[in-house]
Design an enzyme around this catalytic site. Structure first.
Site, PDB file in Angstrom:
ATOM      1  N   THR A   1      15.693  15.551  43.039  1.00 52.05           N
ATOM      2  CA  THR A   1      16.467  14.946  41.956  1.00 52.05           C
ATOM      3  C   THR A   1      15.715  13.742  41.402  1.00 52.05           C
ATOM      4  O   THR A   1      15.123  12.972  42.167  1.00 52.05           O
ATOM      5  CB  THR A   1      17.881  14.492  42.375  1.00 52.05           C
ATOM      6  OG1 THR A   1      18.401  13.619  41.374  1.00 52.05           O
ATOM      7  CG2 THR A   1      17.909  13.764  43.701  1.00 52.05           C
ATOM      8  N   ILE A   2      15.755  13.621  40.081  1.00 51.13           N
ATOM      9  CA  ILE A   2      15.126  12.433  39.492  1.00 51.13           C
ATOM     10  C   ILE A   2      15.890  11.180  39.888  1.00 51.13           C
ATOM     11  O   ILE A   2      15.364  10.081  39.832  1.00 51.13           O
ATOM     12  CB  ILE A   2      15.022  12.511  37.943  1.00 51.13           C
ATOM     13  CG1 ILE A   2      16.413  12.578  37.294  1.00 51.13           C
ATOM     14  CG2 ILE A   2      14.163  13.652  37.496  1.00 51.13           C
ATOM     15  CD1 ILE A   2      16.395  12.261  35.793  1.00 51.13           C
ATOM     16  N   ASP A   3      17.157  11.352  40.290  1.00 50.89           N
ATOM     17  CA  ASP A   3      18.012  10.176  40.562  1.00 50.89           C
ATOM     18  C   ASP A   3      17.647   9.472  41.870  1.00 50.89           C
ATOM     19  O   ASP A   3      18.039   8.333  42.074  1.00 50.89           O
ATOM     20  CB  ASP A   3      19.487  10.599  40.625  1.00 50.89           C
ATOM     21  CG  ASP A   3      19.932  11.337  39.377  1.00 50.89           C
ATOM     22  OD1 ASP A   3      19.360  11.092  38.306  1.00 50.89           O
ATOM     23  OD2 ASP A   3      20.854  12.174  39.477  1.00 50.89           O
TER      24      ASP A   3
ATOM     25  N   HIS B   1      16.955  13.469  28.383  1.00 50.27           N
ATOM     26  CA  HIS B   1      16.240  14.520  29.116  1.00 50.27           C
ATOM     27  C   HIS B   1      14.719  14.416  29.029  1.00 50.27           C
ATOM     28  O   HIS B   1      14.023  15.180  29.701  1.00 50.27           O
ATOM     29  CB  HIS B   1      16.732  15.900  28.666  1.00 50.27           C
ATOM     30  CG  HIS B   1      18.153  16.139  29.105  1.00 50.27           C
ATOM     31  ND1 HIS B   1      19.217  15.621  28.421  1.00 50.27           N
ATOM     32  CD2 HIS B   1      18.654  16.781  30.177  1.00 50.27           C
ATOM     33  CE1 HIS B   1      20.337  15.952  29.047  1.00 50.27           C
ATOM     34  NE2 HIS B   1      20.028  16.652  30.114  1.00 50.27           N
TER      35      HIS B   1
HETATM   36  O1  F6P Z   1      20.933  14.608  38.296  1.00 48.90           O
HETATM   37  C1  F6P Z   1      19.945  14.612  37.326  1.00 48.90           C
HETATM   38  C2  F6P Z   1      20.504  14.248  35.973  1.00 48.90           C
HETATM   39  O2  F6P Z   1      19.447  14.224  35.037  1.00 48.90           O
HETATM   40  C3  F6P Z   1      21.272  12.940  35.935  1.00 48.90           C
HETATM   41  O3  F6P Z   1      20.450  11.813  35.929  1.00 48.90           O
HETATM   42  C4  F6P Z   1      22.102  13.140  34.677  1.00 48.90           C
HETATM   43  O4  F6P Z   1      23.301  12.386  34.714  1.00 48.90           O
HETATM   44  C5  F6P Z   1      22.411  14.608  34.704  1.00 48.90           C
HETATM   45  O5  F6P Z   1      21.435  15.224  35.535  1.00 48.90           O
HETATM   46  C6  F6P Z   1      22.407  15.266  33.334  1.00 48.90           C
HETATM   47  O6  F6P Z   1      22.815  16.567  33.464  1.00 48.90           O
HETATM   48  P1  F6P Z   1      22.716  17.649  32.297  1.00 48.90           P
HETATM   49  O7  F6P Z   1      21.326  18.202  32.330  1.00 48.90           O
HETATM   50  O8  F6P Z   1      23.742  18.662  32.668  1.00 48.90           O
HETATM   51  O9  F6P Z   1      22.987  16.956  31.004  1.00 48.90           O
END
Ligand code: F6P
Length: 358
Positions: free
Chosen positions: A138-140, A282
């Site tokens: 995860t990037i988080d 993104h």
């Molecule tokens: O968990 C990774 C993440 O990029 C979060 O940082 C972000 O809140 C979420 O996914 C965005 O999700 P989606 O691609 O469904 O918009």
């Protein structure tokens, strides 16, 4: 039929997924396993199955590619997590269908590359008798069970590049620029990106902020002769007594986002300064992985195959003290790694005059 390892990538994509796949294929080949990739996360396990053989031919040269060559989803039939930590049960017939497909294909172990939600699904599959190995992604960087997830370093790199570019325009126009970054309920991307990119204010979910304090910090900078101010705000940050800003809700899951515009408006109102907001969104999930992520992802992929080969099912590879280790998936899921508000990193940021708006 050769013994087979299955692999799937699940949840939000990030740089380094293809490096894991390449590592899995090369390490499996050495140990005599054939690799079968399931498309679009767990959805590829739904009967009749959507899969392909992964080998050196179709994984050659994929390490620098962003995204995942076998697709992913953070929605679908196998969702095991809703919102922040709420667990849901994957329907029995869905798991039964996946078991049938894996048995028909002679898959003896399934490597699940995903974040907290995907690992919760892996845990349920494991409890239902499917041999799973987890790879944290995860990037988080919000999983407590590993010092680092791959994808994080690449995301931070994007933030730093954006800050470097925005700095010059903020200074030229004597503006405040608010940069909204991802990270869900944690502020790791904002903190690392802000520190490395020379931000003046960093707002993170772990430290609720006060708009007046942010305005004071900006006015103090003006008074000291600084021309521009860079504010990094994590998408999950919130004002003291305020709420997180949500974009929309889809199937019980909400998307964060929009706090950047709110912060920019409040700053403009309190300081009278021209303020602009830039949402990186993104962009932080795309492009080539950094060197660090390529190496981490390769090590994770290789270690996952070794764990499968040794029969350590129900475990997840984890990076601790510069070593590859294993932890049980059950212990790893649902343990969010938060930024310690009084930790050394936050203190270092304060020591270089960064305000957290508190
Ligand atoms: O968990 C990774 C993440 O990029 C979060 O940082 C972000 O809140 C979420 O996914 C965005 O999700 P989606 O691609 O469904 O918009």
């Amino acid at each position: 039929m050769r013994r087979r390892i299955g692999v799937l990538t699940s949840g939000g994509d990030c740089p380094g997924l293809n490096a894991v796949l390449r590592g899995v294929v090369l390490a499996s080949d050495k140990l005599g396993w054939e690799v079968i990739g399931f498309r679009d996360g767990f959805e590829g396990l739904l009967p009749p199955g959507d899969h392909l053989i992964l080998d050196h031919r179709n994984t050659n040269g994929i390490m620098p590619l962003g995204g995942t060559i076998i697709g992913t989803t953070n929605r679908g039939h196998f969702a095991a997590k809703v919102g922040a930590g709420d667990r849901t049960i994957v329907p029995r017939d869905v798991i039964a269908g996946a078991k049938t497909i894996l048995a028909e294909l002679n898959v003896g172990a399934l490597i699940v590359v995903g974040g907290d939600g995907s690992l919760m699904t892996a845990q349920q599959l494991q409890e239902a008798g499917i041999n799973c190995i987890g790879v944290p992604k995860t990037i988080d960087n919000d999983l407590e069970a590993t010092a680092m997830t791959f994808g994080f370093d690449s995301a931070v790199d994007v933030v730093v590049d954006a800050l470097d570019r925005l700095h010059t325009t903020a200074t030229s126009h004597k503006r405040v620029i608010v940069v909204e970054v991802m990270g869900r309920h944690t502020g790791w991307i904002a903190l690392h990106g802000g520190l490395a990119g020379g931000a003046d204010v960093i707002l993170i979910p772990e430290i609720p902020f006060d708009y007046d304090k942010i305005a004071d910090a900006i006015k103090a900078r003006d008074g000291a002769g600084h021309l521009g101010t860079m504010v990094v705000v994590a998408e999950g940050a919130k004002a003291r007594h305020g709420q997180q800003v949500k974009r929309d809700v889809e199937g019980g899951e909400f998307r964060l986002g929009g706090i950047g515009d709110v912060v920019a408006r409040e700053i403009a109102g309190r300081t009278g300064k021209e303020t602009r907001c830039c949402v990186l969104g993104h962009l932080q999930r795309g492009g080539a992985p950094t060197v660090l992520d390529r190496i981490l992802a390769t090590r994770f992929g290789v270690k996952a195959v070794q764990l499968a080969n040794e029969g350590h099912f129900g475990t997840m590879v984890s990076y601790q003290n510069y070593q590859m280790r294993r932890v049980s998936i059950a212990d790893a899921v649902n343990r969010l790694k938060l930024v310690p508000p009084n930790g050394e990193l936050v203190q270092t940021a304060r020591d270089v005059d960064i305000s957290f708006g508190d």
